[in-house]
Design a protein around this motif. Structure first.
Motif, PDB file in Angstrom:
ATOM      1  N   HIS A   9       0.844  -1.199   0.000  1.00 18.67           N
ATOM      2  CA  HIS A   9       0.000   0.000   0.000  1.00 18.67           C
ATOM      3  C   HIS A   9       0.882   1.252   0.000  1.00 18.67           C
ATOM      4  CE1 HIS A   9      -3.683   2.324   0.964  1.00 18.67           C
ATOM      5  NE2 HIS A   9      -2.858   3.087   1.664  1.00 18.67           N
ATOM      6  N   GLU A  10       1.882   1.247   0.864  1.00 25.05           N
ATOM      7  CA  GLU A  10       2.806   2.378   1.001  1.00 25.05           C
ATOM      8  C   GLU A  10       3.576   2.605  -0.304  1.00 25.05           C
ATOM      9  OE1 GLU A  10       3.386   4.652   3.058  1.00 25.05           O
ATOM     10  OE2 GLU A  10       5.418   5.321   2.610  1.00 25.05           O
ATOM     11  N   ALA A  11       4.040   1.523  -0.920  1.00 26.21           N
ATOM     12  CA  ALA A  11       4.798   1.644  -2.180  1.00 26.21           C
ATOM     13  C   ALA A  11       3.914   2.237  -3.277  1.00 26.21           C
ATOM     14  CB  ALA A  11       5.328   0.278  -2.607  1.00 26.21           C
ATOM     15  N   ARG A  12       2.666   1.799  -3.313  1.00 22.82           N
ATOM     16  CA  ARG A  12       1.705   2.274  -4.319  1.00 22.82           C
ATOM     17  C   ARG A  12       1.416   3.767  -4.110  1.00 22.82           C
ATOM     18  NH1 ARG A  12       1.026   0.867  -8.862  1.00 22.82           N
ATOM     19  NH2 ARG A  12      -1.020   0.709  -9.800  1.00 22.82           N
ATOM     20  N   ASN A  31      -3.557  22.969 -14.436  1.00 21.76           N
ATOM     21  CA  ASN A  31      -3.788  22.251 -15.692  1.00 21.76           C
ATOM     22  C   ASN A  31      -3.677  20.736 -15.565  1.00 21.76           C
ATOM     23  OD1 ASN A  31      -4.108  24.710 -17.042  1.00 21.76           O
ATOM     24  ND2 ASN A  31      -1.881  24.905 -17.312  1.00 21.76           N
ATOM     25  N   THR A  32      -3.370  20.254 -14.376  1.00 23.16           N
ATOM     26  CA  THR A  32      -3.298  18.807 -14.187  1.00 23.16           C
ATOM     27  C   THR A  32      -4.684  18.279 -13.812  1.00 23.16           C
ATOM     28  OG1 THR A  32      -0.984  18.882 -13.493  1.00 23.16           O
ATOM     29  CG2 THR A  32      -2.251  16.958 -12.792  1.00 23.16           C
ATOM     30  N   ARG A  33      -5.172  17.296 -14.572  1.00 21.94           N
ATOM     31  CA  ARG A  33      -6.439  16.639 -14.215  1.00 21.94           C
ATOM     32  C   ARG A  33      -6.117  15.337 -13.497  1.00 21.94           C
ATOM     33  NH1 ARG A  33      -8.399  15.225 -19.670  1.00 21.94           N
ATOM     34  NH2 ARG A  33      -6.155  14.869 -19.766  1.00 21.94           N
ATOM     35  N   THR A  34      -7.026  14.839 -12.676  1.00 21.95           N
ATOM     36  CA  THR A  34      -6.738  13.554 -12.016  1.00 21.95           C
ATOM     37  C   THR A  34      -6.519  12.476 -13.078  1.00 21.95           C
ATOM     38  OG1 THR A  34      -9.106  13.266 -11.654  1.00 21.95           O
ATOM     39  CG2 THR A  34      -7.817  13.933  -9.759  1.00 21.95           C
ATOM     40  N   ALA A  35      -7.184  12.617 -14.249  1.00 20.97           N
ATOM     41  CA  ALA A  35      -6.969  11.655 -15.342  1.00 20.97           C
ATOM     42  C   ALA A  35      -5.493  11.631 -15.780  1.00 20.97           C
ATOM     43  CB  ALA A  35      -7.860  12.002 -16.529  1.00 20.97           C
ATOM     44  N   ASP A  36      -4.826  12.797 -15.749  1.00 18.28           N
ATOM     45  CA  ASP A  36      -3.401  12.841 -16.103  1.00 18.28           C
ATOM     46  C   ASP A  36      -2.570  12.053 -15.092  1.00 18.28           C
ATOM     47  OD1 ASP A  36      -3.861  14.648 -18.253  1.00 18.28           O
ATOM     48  OD2 ASP A  36      -3.905  16.330 -16.837  1.00 18.28           O
ATOM     49  N   ILE A  37      -2.944  12.228 -13.820  1.00 19.78           N
ATOM     50  CA  ILE A  37      -2.200  11.530 -12.757  1.00 19.78           C
ATOM     51  C   ILE A  37      -2.411  10.025 -12.892  1.00 19.78           C
ATOM     52  CG2 ILE A  37      -1.920  11.262 -10.257  1.00 19.78           C
ATOM     53  CD1 ILE A  37      -2.877  14.212  -9.989  1.00 19.78           C
ATOM     54  N   CYS A  38      -3.649   9.612 -13.164  1.00 20.20           N
ATOM     55  CA  CYS A  38      -3.938   8.183 -13.362  1.00 20.20           C
ATOM     56  C   CYS A  38      -3.095   7.628 -14.507  1.00 20.20           C
ATOM     57  CB  CYS A  38      -5.417   7.968 -13.694  1.00 20.20           C
ATOM     58  SG  CYS A  38      -6.504   8.305 -12.303  1.00 20.20           S
ATOM     59  N   ALA A  39      -3.057   8.375 -15.608  1.00 14.77           N
ATOM     60  CA  ALA A  39      -2.291   7.916 -16.776  1.00 14.77           C
ATOM     61  C   ALA A  39      -0.810   7.793 -16.416  1.00 14.77           C
ATOM     62  CB  ALA A  39      -2.490   8.884 -17.946  1.00 14.77           C
ATOM     63  N   ALA A  40      -0.276   8.823 -15.709  1.00 12.41           N
ATOM     64  CA  ALA A  40       1.148   8.812 -15.351  1.00 12.41           C
ATOM     65  C   ALA A  40       1.464   7.673 -14.386  1.00 12.41           C
ATOM     66  CB  ALA A  40       1.551  10.156 -14.749  1.00 12.41           C
ATOM     67  N   SER A  45      -9.009   5.525 -12.247  1.00 10.52           N
ATOM     68  CA  SER A  45      -9.371   6.590 -11.305  1.00 10.52           C
ATOM     69  C   SER A  45     -10.005   5.987 -10.049  1.00 10.52           C
ATOM     70  CB  SER A  45     -10.285   7.616 -11.969  1.00 10.52           C
ATOM     71  OG  SER A  45     -11.510   7.018 -12.309  1.00 10.52           O
ATOM     72  N   GLY A  46     -10.720   4.879 -10.205  1.00 11.53           N
ATOM     73  CA  GLY A  46     -11.304   4.211  -9.028  1.00 11.53           C
ATOM     74  C   GLY A  46     -10.206   3.795  -8.064  1.00 11.53           C
ATOM     75  N   ASN A  47      -9.141   3.265  -8.628  1.00  7.66           N
ATOM     76  CA  ASN A  47      -8.012   2.818  -7.826  1.00  7.66           C
ATOM     77  C   ASN A  47      -7.311   4.023  -7.172  1.00  7.66           C
ATOM     78  OD1 ASN A  47      -6.093   1.176  -6.713  1.00  7.66           O
ATOM     79  ND2 ASN A  47      -5.411   0.265  -8.648  1.00  7.66           N
ATOM     80  N   LEU A  48      -7.129   5.100  -7.952  1.00  4.43           N
ATOM     81  CA  LEU A  48      -6.470   6.302  -7.421  1.00  4.43           C
ATOM     82  C   LEU A  48      -7.250   6.856  -6.229  1.00  4.43           C
ATOM     83  CD1 LEU A  48      -4.121   8.473  -8.268  1.00  4.43           C
ATOM     84  CD2 LEU A  48      -6.076   9.848  -8.937  1.00  4.43           C
ATOM     85  N   PHE A  49      -8.580   6.932  -6.368  1.00  3.08           N
ATOM     86  CA  PHE A  49      -9.406   7.520  -5.305  1.00  3.08           C
ATOM     87  C   PHE A  49      -9.438   6.645  -4.055  1.00  3.08           C
ATOM     88  CE2 PHE A  49     -11.264  10.059  -8.870  1.00  3.08           C
ATOM     89  CZ  PHE A  49     -10.835  11.287  -8.386  1.00  3.08           C
TER      90      PHE A  49
END
Lengths: 203, 203
Positions: A9-12, A31-40, A45-49
């Motif tokens: 969990h910590e590594a992720r 200009n950063t969308r959460t979609a950009d962070i998910c892609a990077a 997005s479900g996992n990110l949240f």
């Protein structure tokens, strides 16, 4: 019931922070969308949240993590056998972060966010105070051990060491030809000579 | 024909820059109107426009003036009898500016303007390069005169002296309790010990 491996969990979590920092630094926070962070980060997005509630929470978490990492290192330094060496190690650890390829961009986002978000500004202040207090503790131990000039005021000395560290960040982001971490022998020379007692300098 | 007293013109120009800097630092560049600058400088807008064409021109002129003042001091330092003392004087002159009561506000406006205005960013770069080049010249003279370690690379040494100066600005604007100019004995200690040759340190 699903079990969570804390190390995984910590590594992720750290993986997300690293990916997000690069987005913020290169595209800007606005200009950063959460979609950009998910892609990077290579995740849905479900996992990110599952890890962070919002883009702002991720931005804040980057600097909370930074504060925790610094505090952990200073806590170790406070009980290290060689206090002066531990202090130099902390300064080198901090300055190593100037190697980050998107440093200037990230610093601008930090300044912009601190101006807009009082909670974020308070977090930066807290991190800063912890660094200073941690350095003061280590400086007192180094003085008690006869490693540095006992006449130096530890608060003043801690401030000037932070001047060096913060100045290295500013200068590295202004001039890409200056790489303070590769020059770390100079950082070490500045700190050790600054802290030395006259007697040691004559030794 | 009306004659212009150059000294009076110059004094008036500097008076406007000082008044404008305070407006920019306290209200922000965007929220400062030329009428605010006129009020702060105690002059009519017709008179103000005799000196500067626009708000942006005034903002730029503040840092052009800063560059000229630093360059003039470094030019003197390049021919001073005591090169090391002249270098220390330059560092103290720079750090004295951290006493400016609206430092943090003005620094934020500088960063914001540099991000939006490529010409302004280029001016800051030019000032910075002039400071570095001026320091390199003085360091070479100090080395030739046997005042400092001849083994130090002058470019590296100049960069680390700028790290100290810029770090003092950052730290003073982050922590109002830290007053690097009042601590200038520490600045002097850091620079002289950093630059000293081993032989001098043992003397």
């Amino acid at each position: 019931m699903r079990t969570v491996d804390p190390a995984k969990h910590e590594a992720r979590r750290r993986h997300i922070l690293t990916a997000a920092a690069e987005c913020f630094a290169t595209k800007g926070f606005q200009n950063t969308r959460t979609a950009d962070i998910c892609a990077a980060a290579g995740m849905s997005s479900g996992n990110l949240f599952h890890y962070f509630a919002s883009k702002q929470a991720i931005f804040t978490a980057i600097f909370e993590q930074d504060g925790h990492d610094n505090a952990a290192l200073l806590e170790q330094a406070a009980t290290a056998d060689n206090a002066l060496e531990a202090l130099l190690g902390f300064a080198e650890f901090m300055v190593a972060q100037t190697e980050y390829p998107h440093l200037a961009g990230l610093m601008l986002e930090v300044i912009a966010n601190a101006k807009l978000d009082a909670d974020f500004a308070a977090l930066l202040d807290r991190n800063d105070r912890e660094n200073r207090d941690g350095l003061i503790t280590v400086l007192k131990r180094a003085a008690a051990a006869g490693q540095i000039d006992p006449a130096l005021d530890p608060v003043t000395a801690a401030n000037w060491i932070l001047v060096l560290i913060e100045g290295a960040f500013v200068r590295a982001s202004a001039d890409s030809g200056f790489q303070p971490y590769r020059d770390k022998a100079m950082l070490r020379r500045m700190i050790t000579r600054f802290l030395a007692a006259e007697a040691d300098r004559q030794a």
